[in-house]
Design a protein around this motif. Structure first.
Motif, PDB file in Angstrom:
ATOM      1  N   SER A  63       0.835  -1.204   0.000  1.00  0.00           N
ATOM      2  CA  SER A  63       0.000   0.000   0.000  1.00  0.00           C
ATOM      3  C   SER A  63       0.867   1.250   0.000  1.00  0.00           C
ATOM      4  N   TYR A  64       0.421   2.236  -0.770  1.00  0.00           N
ATOM      5  CA  TYR A  64       1.091   3.535  -0.797  1.00  0.00           C
ATOM      6  C   TYR A  64       0.053   4.638  -0.887  1.00  0.00           C
ATOM      7  N   SER A  65       0.306   5.726  -0.173  1.00  0.00           N
ATOM      8  CA  SER A  65      -0.462   6.952  -0.368  1.00  0.00           C
ATOM      9  C   SER A  65       0.316   7.824  -1.337  1.00  0.00           C
ATOM     10  N   MET A  66      -0.262   8.087  -2.491  1.00  0.00           N
ATOM     11  CA  MET A  66       0.488   8.734  -3.559  1.00  0.00           C
ATOM     12  C   MET A  66       0.777  10.204  -3.283  1.00  0.00           C
ATOM     13  N   THR A  67       0.060  10.822  -2.354  1.00  0.00           N
ATOM     14  CA  THR A  67       0.335  12.225  -2.047  1.00  0.00           C
ATOM     15  C   THR A  67       1.696  12.402  -1.385  1.00  0.00           C
ATOM     16  N   HIS A  68       2.289  11.304  -0.896  1.00  0.00           N
ATOM     17  CA  HIS A  68       3.584  11.387  -0.219  1.00  0.00           C
ATOM     18  C   HIS A  68       4.753  11.187  -1.185  1.00  0.00           C
ATOM     19  N   HIS A  69       4.428  10.951  -2.456  1.00  0.00           N
ATOM     20  CA  HIS A  69       5.486  10.618  -3.415  1.00  0.00           C
ATOM     21  C   HIS A  69       5.835  11.784  -4.323  1.00  0.00           C
ATOM     22  N   THR A  70       7.111  11.859  -4.661  1.00  0.00           N
ATOM     23  CA  THR A  70       7.598  12.785  -5.678  1.00  0.00           C
ATOM     24  C   THR A  70       7.794  12.001  -6.972  1.00  0.00           C
ATOM     25  N   ARG A  71       8.085  12.721  -8.019  1.00  0.00           N
ATOM     26  CA  ARG A  71       8.336  12.049  -9.296  1.00  0.00           C
ATOM     27  C   ARG A  71       9.559  11.136  -9.184  1.00  0.00           C
ATOM     28  N   GLN A  72      10.561  11.591  -8.438  1.00  0.00           N
ATOM     29  CA  GLN A  72      11.793  10.808  -8.320  1.00  0.00           C
ATOM     30  C   GLN A  72      11.574   9.499  -7.553  1.00  0.00           C
ATOM     31  N   SER A  73      10.795   9.551  -6.470  1.00  0.00           N
ATOM     32  CA  SER A  73      10.599   8.335  -5.678  1.00  0.00           C
ATOM     33  C   SER A  73       9.726   7.325  -6.416  1.00  0.00           C
ATOM     34  N   ALA A  74       8.751   7.820  -7.182  1.00  0.00           N
ATOM     35  CA  ALA A  74       7.860   6.901  -7.902  1.00  0.00           C
ATOM     36  C   ALA A  74       8.498   6.382  -9.183  1.00  0.00           C
ATOM     37  N   LEU A  75       9.183   7.277  -9.900  1.00  0.00           N
ATOM     38  CA  LEU A  75       9.753   6.891 -11.194  1.00  0.00           C
ATOM     39  C   LEU A  75      11.157   6.311 -11.068  1.00  0.00           C
ATOM     40  N   GLY A  76      11.922   6.787 -10.097  1.00  0.00           N
ATOM     41  CA  GLY A  76      13.316   6.390  -9.965  1.00  0.00           C
ATOM     42  C   GLY A  76      14.226   7.547 -10.316  1.00  0.00           C
ATOM     43  N   LEU A  77      15.472   7.465  -9.899  1.00  0.00           N
ATOM     44  CA  LEU A  77      16.434   8.536 -10.153  1.00  0.00           C
ATOM     45  C   LEU A  77      17.190   8.262 -11.457  1.00  0.00           C
ATOM     46  N   PRO A  78      17.453   9.314 -12.245  1.00  0.00           N
ATOM     47  CA  PRO A  78      18.171   9.117 -13.514  1.00  0.00           C
ATOM     48  C   PRO A  78      19.671   8.914 -13.302  1.00  0.00           C
ATOM     49  N   TYR A  79      20.267   8.144 -14.202  1.00  0.00           N
ATOM     50  CA  TYR A  79      21.722   8.028 -14.227  1.00  0.00           C
ATOM     51  C   TYR A  79      22.147   7.811 -15.688  1.00  0.00           C
ATOM     52  N   ILE A  80      23.406   8.072 -15.964  1.00  0.00           N
ATOM     53  CA  ILE A  80      23.916   7.985 -17.338  1.00  0.00           C
ATOM     54  C   ILE A  80      24.655   6.661 -17.523  1.00  0.00           C
ATOM     55  N   GLU A  81      24.344   5.997 -18.618  1.00  0.00           N
ATOM     56  CA  GLU A  81      25.003   4.718 -18.907  1.00  0.00           C
ATOM     57  C   GLU A  81      25.436   4.696 -20.374  1.00  0.00           C
ATOM     58  N   GLU A  82      26.585   4.081 -20.621  1.00  0.00           N
ATOM     59  CA  GLU A  82      27.099   3.986 -21.988  1.00  0.00           C
ATOM     60  C   GLU A  82      26.465   2.809 -22.711  1.00  0.00           C
ATOM     61  N   LYS A  83      25.951   3.062 -23.941  1.00  0.00           N
ATOM     62  CA  LYS A  83      25.357   2.021 -24.768  1.00  0.00           C
ATOM     63  C   LYS A  83      26.035   2.051 -26.149  1.00  0.00           C
ATOM     64  N   GLU A  84      25.874   0.977 -26.892  1.00  0.00           N
ATOM     65  CA  GLU A  84      26.412   0.923 -28.243  1.00  0.00           C
ATOM     66  C   GLU A  84      25.280   0.656 -29.218  1.00  0.00           C
ATOM     67  N   PHE A  85      25.075   1.548 -30.187  1.00  0.00           N
ATOM     68  CA  PHE A  85      24.037   1.429 -31.199  1.00  0.00           C
ATOM     69  C   PHE A  85      24.690   1.542 -32.579  1.00  0.00           C
ATOM     70  N   ASP A  86      24.527   0.501 -33.384  1.00  0.00           N
ATOM     71  CA  ASP A  86      25.079   0.492 -34.750  1.00  0.00           C
ATOM     72  C   ASP A  86      26.565   0.810 -34.754  1.00  0.00           C
ATOM     73  N   GLY A  87      27.267   0.272 -33.753  1.00  0.00           N
ATOM     74  CA  GLY A  87      28.709   0.453 -33.681  1.00  0.00           C
ATOM     75  C   GLY A  87      29.157   1.730 -33.034  1.00  0.00           C
ATOM     76  N   ASP A  88      28.206   2.624 -32.713  1.00  0.00           N
ATOM     77  CA  ASP A  88      28.562   3.882 -32.062  1.00  0.00           C
ATOM     78  C   ASP A  88      28.283   3.801 -30.570  1.00  0.00           C
ATOM     79  N   LYS A  89      29.204   4.283 -29.785  1.00  0.00           N
ATOM     80  CA  LYS A  89      29.003   4.345 -28.352  1.00  0.00           C
ATOM     81  C   LYS A  89      28.369   5.681 -27.991  1.00  0.00           C
ATOM     82  N   VAL A  90      27.248   5.601 -27.258  1.00  0.00           N
ATOM     83  CA  VAL A  90      26.520   6.813 -26.864  1.00  0.00           C
ATOM     84  C   VAL A  90      26.196   6.738 -25.385  1.00  0.00           C
ATOM     85  N   MET A  91      25.956   7.900 -24.780  1.00  0.00           N
ATOM     86  CA  MET A  91      25.542   7.971 -23.385  1.00  0.00           C
ATOM     87  C   MET A  91      24.025   8.163 -23.342  1.00  0.00           C
TER      88      MET A  91
END
Length: 531
Positions: A63-91
């Motif tokens: 159970s959760y009361s949604m009035t106590h939540h922020t966007r960050q707590s409900a969605l999660g915190l952002p972080y940067i990760e390196e990925k490779e798409f079509d041979g290119d490395k991107v963040m």
């Protein structure tokens, strides 16, 4: 619909969502399982029914009361990760797991339950920054790049706009993906809950006379004043403890739970009268069948509110007996099954019979017993096997507690069952009586059963005595109808009557058209003012 109908509707929805075919697939695909959205005024029991549903279906609840939540707590915190798409490395941006989804996974790990209910309260009052993510979750069951695990049903609740200035209306695209219904307050439904949970008789009797004061929220020059189901329940529990400690129940206490000054003032006056009725009427004498003519004459001449109060006092005492006897019957049946199971598992000479399924605890117990006393049914093997059963019960209780699905009734049953088994464990290792442990346990169990039957007999006689007093005092008039209706509305009293019966109850149930007459009586009570 009322809160009982809402509970039934949600229970059915959860059951069909969790129903599987022979291949273990959900018959309603997970993404087609619409979240449930119930709208109702504050304090009418929306959260309480979720706990009941989880307990009855034996699934987990987060159970959760949604009035106590922020966007960050409900969605999660952002972080940067390196990925490779079509041979290119991107963040690229990724997100940590939502606090809500993490709680679901943590619940599954701690409780061992893979299915459950995610209950999000005040869903239509979330902050502006969280609203888009919340709508996305309701439509697609995802927070960030993570989805709610399959087997979890989303149930949400919210307040109507007139009760909360923060309410935001959902658009049609969102509503068309949800199962929506409105829940309204209903004293009759709450009263059944009150009897089942030992709510103070002064509160139930007062609201029986004045059902219009059960629930009200109004705006005055002094601000918003209210009386809610939650407030009445919390006040009733506070009054019970106040009386136990001999504290004075006054307007200061009542106003902390019922802020409507008119309602709290009327209840304060009534509570003082109720205490006088408590002193004037020897309820125990009525239950014992020794009430004299003077008591019956006073009751016959009393005003209607005094009569209802007397019925409330009688029902309060009887309900305690009903609940005690029904609980003890359940506990003794559980203990009897355990004793039969252990007796069956023990073979001649204190060995576990071949062909019996023996867990690690049982096998260890058998090995210990055989090494210590070969060729005899010993106390030590009973001690270990009973201990193994206690560990099993404790683990079941722990899992239900972890899953938020342990009801008060189940908690009491676990507690009382463990208390009996632990006493039997001590009896098994009595150094003065090393032999014949089963005979000693059986003797103690037979004494317990006899005591239980005596108490049931006393409760049945007390109920018969109350019927006799009511007939002598008021005959088959509205007081008898009201008493019968209250017995019929209470789950514990009906369980008691189903198990052990009551001649007078069945007699009056046939003589009186309880349901039709009670409906008319409720209308009559609603027309009465408080005097």
């Amino acid at each position: 619909m009322n809160i009982r109908e809402a509970k039934e509707e949600i229970t059915r929805s959860v059951e069909i969502y969790l129903d599987k075919n022979e291949f273990g697939e959900y018959n309603i695909p997970y993404m087609k399982q619409r979240p449930i959205f119930m709208v109702g005024a504050p304090g009418i029991g929306k959260t309480a029914i979720m706990e009941q549903i989880a307990s009855e279906l034996d699934i987990a609840l987060v159970s959760y009361s949604m009035t106590h939540h922020t966007r960050q707590s409900a969605l999660g915190l952002p972080y940067i990760e390196e990925k490779e798409f079509d041979g290119d490395k991107v963040m690229v941006s990724e997100y940590t797991m939502s606090e809500i989804l993490a709680a679901v996974h943590r619940m599954m790990d701690e409780s061992g339950k893979r299915e459950g209910i995610l209950f999000l309260d005040e869903i239509n009052c979330v902050s502006e920054t969280l609203a888009p993510a919340m709508l996305l979750f309701l439509q697609y069951k995802t927070f960030g790049n993570r989805r709610l695990p399959e087997g979890w049903v989303i149930v949400t609740a919210g307040n109507p706009p007139q009760y909360n200035k923060s309410v935001k209306e959902f658009d049609v695209a969102t509503l068309d993906r949800m199962k929506c219904f409105t829940v309204e307050e209903d004293f009759g439904v709450w009263k059944s809950y009150a009897y089942r949970n030992g709510i103070h008789a002064a509160v139930t009797a007062f609201l029986e006379i004045n059902p219009e004061w059960f629930y009200s929220i109004r705006t005055t020059v002094d601000g918003t004043q209210y009386a809610t189901a939650r407030g009445w329940e919390d006040l009733a529990r506070a009054i019970t403890v106040y009386e136990k400690k001999n504290f004075r129940v006054d307007g200061r206490l009542i106003g902390q739970y019922i802020t409507d000054t008119e309602v709290s003032g009327k209840f304060g006056i009534y509570y003082d009268l109720f205490r006088k009725y408590q002193e004037a009427y020897q309820v125990e004498d009525i239950l014992r069948g020794t009430a004299g003519d003077t008591l019956a004459e006073r009751a016959a001449a009393a005003e209607f509110d005094e009569r209802v109060s007397l019925l409330g006092l009688l029902l309060e005492k009887l309900n305690l007996c009903f609940a005690r006897d029904v609980n003890e019957e359940t506990v003794l049946e559980h203990v009897a099954r355990i004793l039969r199971q252990i007796k069956k598992q023990i073979g001649s000479g204190g060995k576990v019979q071949s062909g019996e399924a023996a867990g690690p605890g049982i096998a260890s117990a058998a090995k210990t017993a055989e090494s210590e006393t070969a060729g005899a049914e010993t106390g030590i093997i009973w001690y270990h096997l009973l201990g193994s059963q206690c560990e099993k019960i404790c683990e079941e209780r722990r899992q239900k507690e972890a899953a938020n699905s342990l009801s008060m009734k189940m908690k009491t049953e676990y507690r009382d069952t463990l208390a009996i088994l632990e006493r039997y464990m001590k009896a098994c290792i009595d150094e003065n009586k090393p032999d014949k442990p089963f005979q000693r346990i059986k003797k103690a169990f037979d004494v317990k059963v006899k005591s239980h039957r005596n108490r049931v007999g006393e409760t049945k006689q007390a109920l018969e005595n109350v019927f006799a007093f009511l007939e002598r005092t008021w005959g088959k008039n509205q007081e008898m109808v009201l008493f019968m209706a209250e017995l019929t509305a209470n789950e514990e009293s009906m369980l008691f009557l189903e198990m052990w019966g009551c001649d007078s109850y069945f007699k009056y149930n046939q003589d009186l058209l309880i349901y039709d007459v009670h409906r008319n009586l409720r209308r009559e009570i609603a027309d009465l003012g408080f005097t």
